[in-house]
Design an enzyme around this catalytic site. Structure first.
Site, short mmCIF file in Angstrom:
data_model
loop_
_atom_site.label_atom_id
_atom_site.label_comp_id
_atom_site.label_asym_id
_atom_site.label_seq_id
_atom_site.Cartn_x
_atom_site.Cartn_y
_atom_site.Cartn_z
N SER A 1 43.63 37.63 29.22
CA SER A 1 42.71 36.57 28.78
C SER A 1 41.53 36.41 29.73
O SER A 1 40.39 36.22 29.28
CB SER A 1 43.47 35.24 28.66
OG SER A 1 44.55 35.36 27.78
N HIS B 1 41.07 31.22 33.18
CA HIS B 1 40.14 31.24 32.06
C HIS B 1 38.73 30.84 32.49
O HIS B 1 37.75 31.48 32.12
CB HIS B 1 40.63 30.30 30.96
CG HIS B 1 41.84 30.79 30.25
ND1 HIS B 1 42.43 30.11 29.20
CD2 HIS B 1 42.58 31.92 30.42
CE1 HIS B 1 43.48 30.80 28.76
NE2 HIS B 1 43.58 31.89 29.49
#
Length: 285
Positions: free
Chosen positions: A210, A271
């Site tokens: 991610s 993230h």
């Protein structure tokens, strides 16, 4: 006299291997003690001690980022005219490169399934050491890279690979793509490390592509602000789209809330590190 001297030499020769073994054992013991000292730093250590854990990962991230950037720049210089001829329409950076990245992710996913079945305990130990990023672990540097290709659940790998292929057209230069993916993943892992050191109560092991993919998304948003985005899989059920700017602030807002609230489902620091790195990289080019 000669016999006694020879006998002494013989006894010394017999004792010599033992002394060598003793020395090697002592050296191994010193190495073990030295290595154990480095692992004594834990969540309960002082902030100053915990901060030392970030030195090697930071150097590794900068070194790999600089190396891959140099390769990308050299490739662009050598293929400048061919690159501009191809850049009239969006293309994948390199089919073999993308296939390789997806294949590595899929292979490690299958290894996790085998390890979690209980039939390969040694494999489970290796995967837990090198495929889960953990600043307090024994392989905190290599696991930064390994975790970028590591997934345990079907939904996790399916969503990440789907999004990866969706944003793969951000550049037709394979080395630039590899630079963005690799460095984005390392910066994301490093951001997670900083959070684990500054707030050890939220420290944990992390895995997934991610961070690297959000680096590509951040780069895409900076380079193509007119691009349209949608939520993966949901757009197949409910057609929708939103601007690149909206996508950026939604991700930053959501992960900032998760960071402040202490949500543990996602690694929000990773993230944020990934998408901010990608956005800054795209803004500077």
């Amino acid at each position: 006299m000669m016999l006694s001297t020879l006998s002494q030499i013989t006894r010394c020769q017999r004792l010599l291997p033992k002394s060598i073994n003793f020395r090697s054992t002592l050296q191994r013991s010193k190495k073990t003690l030295k290595s154990n000292r480095s692992y004594e730093i834990s969540r309960d250590s002082s902030l100053g001690q915990r901060m030392t854990l970030l030195i090697t990962p930071t150097i590794f991230t900068i070194s790999v980022g600089a190396g891959t950037y140099y390769l990308a720049e050299e490739y662009t210089k050598q293929n400048r005219f061919a690159y501009f001829r191809k850049s009239t329409h969006a293309t994948f950076p390199d089919v073999n490169l993308l296939t390789g990245i997806v294949a590595i992710n899929a292979s490690i996913f299958l290894l996790w399934q085998l390890a979690n079945s209980g039939s390969a305990p040694r494999l489970a130990t290796v995967l837990q050491r090198y495929m889960l990023s953990d600043v307090y672990g024994k392989s905190k540097v290599l696991s930064m890279l390994g975790s970028t290709y590591s997934h345990m659940s079907v939904l996790h790998i399916a969503a990440n690979m789907y999004v990866l292929l969706s944003v793969a057209r951000v550049t037709s230069d394979p080395y630039s793509f590899l630079h963005l993916y690799t460095t984005g993943g390392l910066v994301a892992s490093l951001a997670g490390y900083f959070r684990a050191v500054l707030q050890p109560q939220y420290a944990g092991k992390s895995l997934g592509a991610s961070g690297a993919i959000l680096g590509l998304i951040g780069y895409t948003i900076a380079k193509f602000p007119e691009a349209r985005f949608s939520v993966a899989f949901v757009d197949q059920i409910i057609p929708h789209s939103f601007s690149a700017t909206t996508a950026f602030w939604c991700v930053v807002g959501f992960d900032t809330c998760g960071l402040l609230a202490g949500w543990r489902v996602f690694d929000h620091a990773c993230h944020l590190g990934g998408i901010i790195y990608g956005y800054l990289t795209g803004s500077n080019k």
